[in-house]
Design a protein around this motif. Structure first.
Motif, PDB file in Angstrom:
ATOM      1  N   ALA A 180       0.811  -1.217   0.000  1.00  0.00           N
ATOM      2  CA  ALA A 180       0.000   0.000   0.000  1.00  0.00           C
ATOM      3  C   ALA A 180       0.845   1.268   0.000  1.00  0.00           C
ATOM      4  N   ALA A 181       2.115   1.145   0.377  1.00  0.00           N
ATOM      5  CA  ALA A 181       2.920   2.330   0.678  1.00  0.00           C
ATOM      6  C   ALA A 181       3.522   3.022  -0.526  1.00  0.00           C
ATOM      7  N   GLY A 182       3.829   2.293  -1.596  1.00  0.00           N
ATOM      8  CA  GLY A 182       4.708   2.815  -2.634  1.00  0.00           C
ATOM      9  C   GLY A 182       4.325   4.166  -3.201  1.00  0.00           C
ATOM     10  N   VAL A 183       3.253   4.222  -3.972  1.00  0.00           N
ATOM     11  CA  VAL A 183       2.859   5.463  -4.634  1.00  0.00           C
ATOM     12  C   VAL A 183       2.574   6.567  -3.626  1.00  0.00           C
ATOM     13  N   VAL A 184       1.850   6.250  -2.558  1.00  0.00           N
ATOM     14  CA  VAL A 184       1.397   7.306  -1.651  1.00  0.00           C
ATOM     15  C   VAL A 184       2.538   7.896  -0.828  1.00  0.00           C
ATOM     16  N   THR A 185       3.448   7.067  -0.362  1.00  0.00           N
ATOM     17  CA  THR A 185       4.543   7.606   0.443  1.00  0.00           C
ATOM     18  C   THR A 185       5.558   8.360  -0.407  1.00  0.00           C
ATOM     19  N   GLY A 238      -8.342  16.287   0.839  1.00  0.00           N
ATOM     20  CA  GLY A 238      -8.599  14.848   0.950  1.00  0.00           C
ATOM     21  C   GLY A 238      -7.666  14.173   1.922  1.00  0.00           C
ATOM     22  N   GLY A 239      -7.626  14.667   3.146  1.00  0.00           N
ATOM     23  CA  GLY A 239      -6.660  14.169   4.126  1.00  0.00           C
ATOM     24  C   GLY A 239      -6.939  12.780   4.652  1.00  0.00           C
ATOM     25  N   SER A 240      -7.992  12.133   4.183  1.00  0.00           N
ATOM     26  CA  SER A 240      -8.262  10.751   4.576  1.00  0.00           C
ATOM     27  C   SER A 240      -7.941   9.763   3.472  1.00  0.00           C
ATOM     28  N   GLY A 241      -7.647  10.247   2.273  1.00  0.00           N
ATOM     29  CA  GLY A 241      -7.422   9.376   1.127  1.00  0.00           C
ATOM     30  C   GLY A 241      -6.036   8.754   1.120  1.00  0.00           C
ATOM     31  N   GLY A 242      -5.717   8.070   0.032  1.00  0.00           N
ATOM     32  CA  GLY A 242      -4.454   7.350  -0.057  1.00  0.00           C
ATOM     33  C   GLY A 242      -3.248   8.237   0.161  1.00  0.00           C
ATOM     34  N   VAL A 243      -3.014   9.174  -0.745  1.00  0.00           N
ATOM     35  CA  VAL A 243      -1.906  10.111  -0.573  1.00  0.00           C
ATOM     36  C   VAL A 243      -2.168  11.037   0.602  1.00  0.00           C
ATOM     37  N   GLY A 244      -3.414  11.489   0.744  1.00  0.00           N
ATOM     38  CA  GLY A 244      -3.734  12.503   1.739  1.00  0.00           C
ATOM     39  C   GLY A 244      -3.415  12.102   3.155  1.00  0.00           C
ATOM     40  N   HIS A 245      -3.787  10.876   3.561  1.00  0.00           N
ATOM     41  CA  HIS A 245      -3.579  10.515   4.972  1.00  0.00           C
ATOM     42  C   HIS A 245      -2.102  10.327   5.287  1.00  0.00           C
ATOM     43  N   ARG A 293       6.119   5.948  12.669  1.00  0.00           N
ATOM     44  CA  ARG A 293       5.954   7.381  12.434  1.00  0.00           C
ATOM     45  C   ARG A 293       5.088   7.657  11.203  1.00  0.00           C
ATOM     46  N   LEU A 294       5.046   6.706  10.276  1.00  0.00           N
ATOM     47  CA  LEU A 294       4.082   6.729   9.174  1.00  0.00           C
ATOM     48  C   LEU A 294       3.271   5.442   9.246  1.00  0.00           C
ATOM     49  N   ASP A 295       1.951   5.581   9.177  1.00  0.00           N
ATOM     50  CA  ASP A 295       1.057   4.436   9.202  1.00  0.00           C
ATOM     51  C   ASP A 295       0.208   4.468   7.937  1.00  0.00           C
ATOM     52  N   VAL A 296       0.514   3.584   6.993  1.00  0.00           N
ATOM     53  CA  VAL A 296      -0.287   3.490   5.773  1.00  0.00           C
ATOM     54  C   VAL A 296      -1.453   2.550   6.070  1.00  0.00           C
ATOM     55  N   HIS A 297      -2.626   3.119   6.140  1.00  0.00           N
ATOM     56  CA  HIS A 297      -3.806   2.372   6.583  1.00  0.00           C
ATOM     57  C   HIS A 297      -4.402   1.577   5.425  1.00  0.00           C
ATOM     58  N   VAL A 298      -4.503   0.269   5.580  1.00  0.00           N
ATOM     59  CA  VAL A 298      -5.157  -0.597   4.595  1.00  0.00           C
ATOM     60  C   VAL A 298      -6.585  -0.846   5.061  1.00  0.00           C
ATOM     61  N   GLU A 299      -7.526  -0.273   4.349  1.00  0.00           N
ATOM     62  CA  GLU A 299      -8.938  -0.367   4.716  1.00  0.00           C
ATOM     63  C   GLU A 299      -9.636  -1.555   4.047  1.00  0.00           C
ATOM     64  N   PHE A 341     -13.805   5.957   1.417  1.00  0.00           N
ATOM     65  CA  PHE A 341     -13.304   5.210   2.570  1.00  0.00           C
ATOM     66  C   PHE A 341     -11.891   5.675   2.883  1.00  0.00           C
ATOM     67  N   PRO A 342     -11.494   5.577   4.127  1.00  0.00           N
ATOM     68  CA  PRO A 342     -10.169   6.078   4.512  1.00  0.00           C
ATOM     69  C   PRO A 342      -9.054   5.131   4.077  1.00  0.00           C
ATOM     70  N   GLY A 343      -7.889   5.690   3.764  1.00  0.00           N
ATOM     71  CA  GLY A 343      -6.719   4.877   3.516  1.00  0.00           C
ATOM     72  C   GLY A 343      -6.699   4.238   2.155  1.00  0.00           C
ATOM     73  N   LYS A 344      -6.213   2.995   2.118  1.00  0.00           N
ATOM     74  CA  LYS A 344      -5.851   2.323   0.872  1.00  0.00           C
ATOM     75  C   LYS A 344      -6.583   0.999   0.705  1.00  0.00           C
ATOM     76  N   ALA A 345      -6.574   0.527  -0.557  1.00  0.00           N
ATOM     77  CA  ALA A 345      -7.041  -0.813  -0.898  1.00  0.00           C
ATOM     78  C   ALA A 345      -5.875  -1.574  -1.516  1.00  0.00           C
ATOM     79  N   ILE A 346      -5.858  -2.896  -1.296  1.00  0.00           N
ATOM     80  CA  ILE A 346      -4.811  -3.744  -1.856  1.00  0.00           C
ATOM     81  C   ILE A 346      -5.421  -4.996  -2.473  1.00  0.00           C
ATOM     82  N   LEU A 347      -4.634  -5.660  -3.326  1.00  0.00           N
ATOM     83  CA  LEU A 347      -4.959  -6.978  -3.857  1.00  0.00           C
ATOM     84  C   LEU A 347      -4.055  -8.015  -3.235  1.00  0.00           C
ATOM     85  N   VAL A 348      -4.607  -9.175  -2.945  1.00  0.00           N
ATOM     86  CA  VAL A 348      -3.839 -10.287  -2.407  1.00  0.00           C
ATOM     87  C   VAL A 348      -4.008 -11.471  -3.346  1.00  0.00           C
ATOM     88  N   PRO A 349      -2.930 -12.076  -3.844  1.00  0.00           N
ATOM     89  CA  PRO A 349      -3.065 -13.195  -4.794  1.00  0.00           C
ATOM     90  C   PRO A 349      -3.873 -14.356  -4.217  1.00  0.00           C
TER      91      PRO A 349
END
Length: 321
Positions: free
Chosen positions: A121-126, A149-156, A287-293, A313-321
């Motif tokens: 979840a961290a790459g693009v946003v961080t 958009g302080g709750s979104g992917g980059v924003g939070h 110190r940085l928390d990338v939230h996976v929602e 929704f807050p934070g990020k979405a991910i895919l899991v194989p």
């Protein structure tokens, strides 16, 4: 291997899980066995044709996993290393796959304390937040920031990073849930972006003088507003949709403040691995928390892409194989 691909541009329904040949790493690449892949708007721009790529296409910019093979000239990575990577789909196939090749200038070691889900979840946003506030705006403890958009992917992540740098941060968000989340990320003030007195409220939040830095992912809607709330010498940092049409109806606020409008893309950075190396310890010590929602299977990739655009929704979405 299994991978999510599309053979023609279109809606989420063009994405399908297929069996494709497992790639071999080039001389300057590592091959990563995917444990999780990030879902970002950039993959949607590829799928809809806003960014042109050869077809068929595997989308996906971010991945976290374990190195299973290394190229002939690779130094610093070994088979078995935990890694995370970003900006993978720009010049080759992306990360929605069970195995992903990645150039070493886009890969970093993932600390043991950081989960694969967080790494994916961290790459693009961080990296986007880091380049915005560290490289471009050079935020300091005396800086006031507005993060749309302080709750979104980059924003939070941007809210947290600016606070880590000592800045005062005001954010916008829509629903009560997302405004609460932005406050939990550290924002000093969080405002409903639909309120009619938003400009005055932003100024009141920073003692009436305007903000030094604005980070905006909806510049097509807010560029004039951004200029109107800038302090002298302020900077508007522009990220987001390449199809945004930007208009300035009143240039005087920009002239009055000697405003800078900085448009940038994290994929243009010459060495993203160096940025990821800076981010990794911040993730490891909290110190940085990338939230996976939200978490989706590969078969749900279309739904995941739909959700990050249409659902709030807050934070990020991910895919899991």
């Amino acid at each position: 291997m299994r991978a999510v691909r599309f053979h023609e541009t279109g809606g989420p329904e063009v994405l399908a899980v297929e069996d494709v040949p497992r790639p071999e790493p080039r001389a300057d690449e590592v091959l990563i066995e995917t444990r999780a892949a990030g879902v970002n708007p950039t993959e949607i721009y590829s799928r809809t044709g806003d960014r042109q790529h050869p077809l068929p296409r595997i989308p996906g910019a971010d991945v976290a996993g374990v190195v299973t093979d290394v190229g002939d000239v690779v130094d610093g990575f070994d088979v078995g290393d935990r890694v995370f990577a970003t900006a993978l789909q720009n010049d080759r196939q992306g990360s929605y796959a069970e195995y992903v090749p990645a150039r070493t200038d886009r890969v970093a070691h993932l600390p043991d304390a950081v989960s694969f889900e967080t790494g994916a979840a961290a790459g693009v946003v961080t990296t986007t937040a880091w380049l915005a506030f560290v490289e471009h705006a050079r935020v300091t403890a005396n800086t006031t920031c507005l993060v749309h958009g302080g709750s979104g992917g980059v924003g939070h992540v941007a809210v947290q990073l600016a606070k880590e740098m000592g800045a005062t941060v005001v954010s916008t968000a829509g629903s009560p849930e997302t405004r609460t989340f932005a406050r939990e990320c550290g924002a000093d003030g969080v405002l409903d972006y639909s309120r009619p007195d938003l400009e005055a409220s932003v100024r009141d939040s920073v003692d009436g003088d305007g903000v030094d830095v604005v980070l905006d992912h909806r510049v097509g809607d807010y560029l004039q507003f951004d200029l109107d709330v800038l302090a002298a010498g302020g900077t508007v940092l522009v990220i987001g949709n390449p199809q945004d049409e930007c208009h300035i109806s009143d240039l005087w606020p920009a002239i009055r403040t000697d405003a800078t409008i900085q448009v940038f893309a994290m994929s243009n950075a010459p060495d993203l691995s160096a940025v990821l190396d800076e981010v990794a310890p911040l993730l490891a010590d909290g110190r940085l928390d990338v939230h996976v929602e939200r978490r989706y299977d590969f078969e749900e990739a279309g739904e995941a892409q739909r959700a990050i655009v249409e659902d709030s929704f807050p934070g990020k979405a991910i895919l899991v194989p």
